[in-house]
Write a protein that holds these residues in place. Structure first.
Motif, PDB file in Angstrom:
ATOM      1  N   LEU A   1       9.429 -12.561  -8.646  1.00  0.00           N
ATOM      2  CA  LEU A   1       8.891 -11.595  -7.689  1.00  0.00           C
ATOM      3  C   LEU A   1       7.803 -10.723  -8.304  1.00  0.00           C
ATOM      4  CD1 LEU A   1      12.057 -10.419  -5.743  1.00  0.00           C
ATOM      5  CD2 LEU A   1      10.260 -11.969  -4.975  1.00  0.00           C
ATOM      6  N   MET A   2       7.954 -10.383  -9.569  1.00  0.00           N
ATOM      7  CA  MET A   2       6.930  -9.581 -10.230  1.00  0.00           C
ATOM      8  C   MET A   2       5.628 -10.376 -10.381  1.00  0.00           C
ATOM      9  SD  MET A   2       9.211  -7.561 -13.047  1.00  0.00           S
ATOM     10  CE  MET A   2       7.817  -6.872 -13.892  1.00  0.00           C
ATOM     11  N   CYS A   3       5.721 -11.673 -10.606  1.00  0.00           N
ATOM     12  CA  CYS A   3       4.528 -12.510 -10.698  1.00  0.00           C
ATOM     13  C   CYS A   3       3.913 -12.745  -9.317  1.00  0.00           C
ATOM     14  CB  CYS A   3       4.867 -13.855 -11.333  1.00  0.00           C
ATOM     15  SG  CYS A   3       5.326 -13.713 -13.062  1.00  0.00           S
ATOM     16  N   LEU A   4       4.726 -12.800  -8.294  1.00  0.00           N
ATOM     17  CA  LEU A   4       4.263 -13.065  -6.937  1.00  0.00           C
ATOM     18  C   LEU A   4       3.656 -11.830  -6.277  1.00  0.00           C
ATOM     19  CD1 LEU A   4       4.290 -15.401  -4.889  1.00  0.00           C
ATOM     20  CD2 LEU A   4       6.434 -14.460  -4.015  1.00  0.00           C
ATOM     21  N   ASP A   5       4.072 -10.654  -6.678  1.00  0.00           N
ATOM     22  CA  ASP A   5       3.632  -9.402  -6.056  1.00  0.00           C
ATOM     23  C   ASP A   5       2.119  -9.207  -6.101  1.00  0.00           C
ATOM     24  OD1 ASP A   5       4.125  -6.977  -4.706  1.00  0.00           O
ATOM     25  OD2 ASP A   5       3.891  -5.899  -6.615  1.00  0.00           O
ATOM     26  N   PRO A   6       1.442  -9.403  -7.216  1.00  0.00           N
ATOM     27  CA  PRO A   6      -0.018  -9.224  -7.208  1.00  0.00           C
ATOM     28  C   PRO A   6      -0.733 -10.205  -6.281  1.00  0.00           C
ATOM     29  CG  PRO A   6       0.802  -9.267  -9.455  1.00  0.00           C
ATOM     30  CD  PRO A   6       1.941  -9.622  -8.567  1.00  0.00           C
ATOM     31  N   LEU A   7      -0.231 -11.405  -6.150  1.00  0.00           N
ATOM     32  CA  LEU A   7      -0.861 -12.387  -5.261  1.00  0.00           C
ATOM     33  C   LEU A   7      -0.743 -11.981  -3.798  1.00  0.00           C
ATOM     34  CD1 LEU A   7       0.397 -15.651  -6.991  1.00  0.00           C
ATOM     35  CD2 LEU A   7      -1.866 -14.607  -7.163  1.00  0.00           C
ATOM     36  N   ILE A   8       0.401 -11.427  -3.425  1.00  0.00           N
ATOM     37  CA  ILE A   8       0.610 -10.998  -2.044  1.00  0.00           C
ATOM     38  C   ILE A   8      -0.213  -9.754  -1.733  1.00  0.00           C
ATOM     39  CG2 ILE A   8       2.319 -10.050  -0.449  1.00  0.00           C
ATOM     40  CD1 ILE A   8       4.362 -11.906  -1.718  1.00  0.00           C
ATOM     41  N   ASN A   9      -0.244  -8.801  -2.620  1.00  0.00           N
ATOM     42  CA  ASN A   9      -0.968  -7.560  -2.382  1.00  0.00           C
ATOM     43  C   ASN A   9      -2.474  -7.767  -2.380  1.00  0.00           C
ATOM     44  OD1 ASN A   9       1.263  -5.987  -2.016  1.00  0.00           O
ATOM     45  ND2 ASN A   9       1.416  -5.412  -4.173  1.00  0.00           N
ATOM     46  N   LYS A  10      -2.965  -8.789  -3.023  1.00  0.00           N
ATOM     47  CA  LYS A  10      -4.403  -9.067  -3.052  1.00  0.00           C
ATOM     48  C   LYS A  10      -4.892  -9.458  -1.653  1.00  0.00           C
ATOM     49  CE  LYS A  10      -5.723 -11.416  -6.573  1.00  0.00           C
ATOM     50  NZ  LYS A  10      -6.035 -12.533  -7.473  1.00  0.00           N
ATOM     51  N   LYS A  11      -4.091 -10.152  -0.894  1.00  0.00           N
ATOM     52  CA  LYS A  11      -4.474 -10.606   0.440  1.00  0.00           C
ATOM     53  C   LYS A  11      -4.406  -9.483   1.469  1.00  0.00           C
ATOM     54  CE  LYS A  11      -2.964 -15.308  -0.397  1.00  0.00           C
ATOM     55  NZ  LYS A  11      -2.024 -16.356  -0.043  1.00  0.00           N
ATOM     56  N   ARG A  12      -3.608  -8.503   1.264  1.00  0.00           N
ATOM     57  CA  ARG A  12      -3.402  -7.435   2.239  1.00  0.00           C
ATOM     58  C   ARG A  12      -4.233  -6.198   1.923  1.00  0.00           C
ATOM     59  NH1 ARG A  12       3.017  -6.704   3.073  1.00  0.00           N
ATOM     60  NH2 ARG A  12       3.510  -8.789   3.723  1.00  0.00           N
ATOM     61  N   VAL A  13      -5.478  -6.327   1.841  1.00  0.00           N
ATOM     62  CA  VAL A  13      -6.324  -5.165   1.614  1.00  0.00           C
ATOM     63  C   VAL A  13      -6.694  -4.617   2.986  1.00  0.00           C
ATOM     64  CG1 VAL A  13      -8.499  -4.335   0.660  1.00  0.00           C
ATOM     65  CG2 VAL A  13      -7.207  -6.131  -0.513  1.00  0.00           C
ATOM     66  N   LYS A  14      -6.254  -3.409   3.281  1.00  0.00           N
ATOM     67  CA  LYS A  14      -6.507  -2.809   4.590  1.00  0.00           C
ATOM     68  C   LYS A  14      -7.652  -1.823   4.474  1.00  0.00           C
ATOM     69  CE  LYS A  14      -1.867  -3.333   6.324  1.00  0.00           C
ATOM     70  NZ  LYS A  14      -0.702  -2.679   6.871  1.00  0.00           N
ATOM     71  N   GLN A  15      -8.452  -1.832   5.493  1.00  0.00           N
ATOM     72  CA  GLN A  15      -9.572  -0.904   5.549  1.00  0.00           C
ATOM     73  C   GLN A  15      -9.148   0.285   6.404  1.00  0.00           C
ATOM     74  OE1 GLN A  15     -12.652  -1.382   4.202  1.00  0.00           O
ATOM     75  NE2 GLN A  15     -12.123  -3.359   3.304  1.00  0.00           N
ATOM     76  N   TYR A  16      -9.171   1.445   5.821  1.00  0.00           N
ATOM     77  CA  TYR A  16      -8.850   2.658   6.547  1.00  0.00           C
ATOM     78  C   TYR A  16     -10.125   3.461   6.740  1.00  0.00           C
ATOM     79  CZ  TYR A  16      -3.926   1.794   5.717  1.00  0.00           C
ATOM     80  OH  TYR A  16      -2.683   1.251   5.695  1.00  0.00           O
ATOM     81  N   MET A  17     -10.285   3.981   7.929  1.00  0.00           N
ATOM     82  CA  MET A  17     -11.427   4.840   8.204  1.00  0.00           C
ATOM     83  C   MET A  17     -10.972   6.284   8.121  1.00  0.00           C
ATOM     84  SD  MET A  17     -13.372   2.887  11.354  1.00  0.00           S
ATOM     85  CE  MET A  17     -13.023   4.251  12.356  1.00  0.00           C
ATOM     86  N   GLU A  18     -11.768   7.067   7.454  1.00  0.00           N
ATOM     87  CA  GLU A  18     -11.457   8.480   7.407  1.00  0.00           C
ATOM     88  C   GLU A  18     -11.944   9.127   8.695  1.00  0.00           C
ATOM     89  OE1 GLU A  18     -12.382  10.871   4.029  1.00  0.00           O
ATOM     90  OE2 GLU A  18     -12.182   9.152   2.695  1.00  0.00           O
ATOM     91  N   ARG A  19     -11.131   9.969   9.241  1.00  0.00           N
ATOM     92  CA  ARG A  19     -11.519  10.671  10.458  1.00  0.00           C
ATOM     93  C   ARG A  19     -11.714  12.139  10.135  1.00  0.00           C
ATOM     94  NH1 ARG A  19      -9.518   8.333  15.824  1.00  0.00           N
ATOM     95  NH2 ARG A  19      -9.283   6.164  15.275  1.00  0.00           N
ATOM     96  N   ASP A  20     -12.557  12.679  10.850  1.00  0.00           N
ATOM     97  CA  ASP A  20     -12.770  14.114  10.728  1.00  0.00           C
ATOM     98  C   ASP A  20     -11.549  14.843  11.256  1.00  0.00           C
ATOM     99  OD1 ASP A  20     -14.869  15.259   9.559  1.00  0.00           O
ATOM    100  OD2 ASP A  20     -16.140  15.394  11.347  1.00  0.00           O
TER     101      ASP A  20
END
Length: 147
Positions: free
Chosen positions: A114-133
């Motif tokens: 699981l520790m080896c698999l975690d970086p591979l999974i998190n690399k695909k889930r990059v979310k773009q967040y917009m900052e709001r005023d």
């Protein structure tokens, strides 16, 4: 998997090489000083010996280890002793220990996986967040409350 089988085989060979007694006589007696001094001492001593069941008593286990003074007062000393013949199965104990070690080993391997698999999974889930005023967010909340 081959490594796991090899480890199991080596552990069995190492354990089989040691000698364990499955049957023993266990006697709990008062301290010899309690008989010699005629005091009411609460101290107890434990005696363990590997003898047949018919010799599991004060005369077969304890008196051969004691001095002449206690042997002379055996009628006074032996009734205070409690002797029990115990049997245990070291094979079952060994199997349970090996099973526990196997479970720990499998959980460790799973953790490493699981520790080896975690970086591979998190690399695909990059979310773009917009900052709001803060003003814009406040207006959105007010508009939702009005409706």
């Amino acid at each position: 998997m081959v490594l796991a089988v090899l480890v199991m085989f080596c552990s069995l060979v190492c354990v089989q090489g040691q000698a364990y007694e499955d049957k023993r006589c266990r006697c709990v007696c008062p301290s010899p000083a309690a008989v010699l001094n005629s005091s009411l001492s609460k101290d107890r001593k434990l005696f363990t010996d590997y003898v047949p069941p018919n010799k599991c008593n004060c005369y077969g286990v304890i008196l051969p280890r004691m001095g002449e003074e206690i042997i002379a007062r055996a009628q006074e000393f032996c009734p205070r002793c409690e002797c029990k013949y115990e049997t245990r199965n070291t094979t079952i104990i060994m199997v349970v220990v090996i099973m526990v070690l196997w479970v720990i080993m499998l959980l460790t391997v799973y953790l490493v996986f699981l520790m080896c698999l975690d970086p591979l999974i998190n690399k695909k889930r990059v979310k773009q967040y917009m900052e709001r005023d803060t003003e814009e967010a406040r207006n959105l909340l007010l508009n939702e409350d009005v409706e």
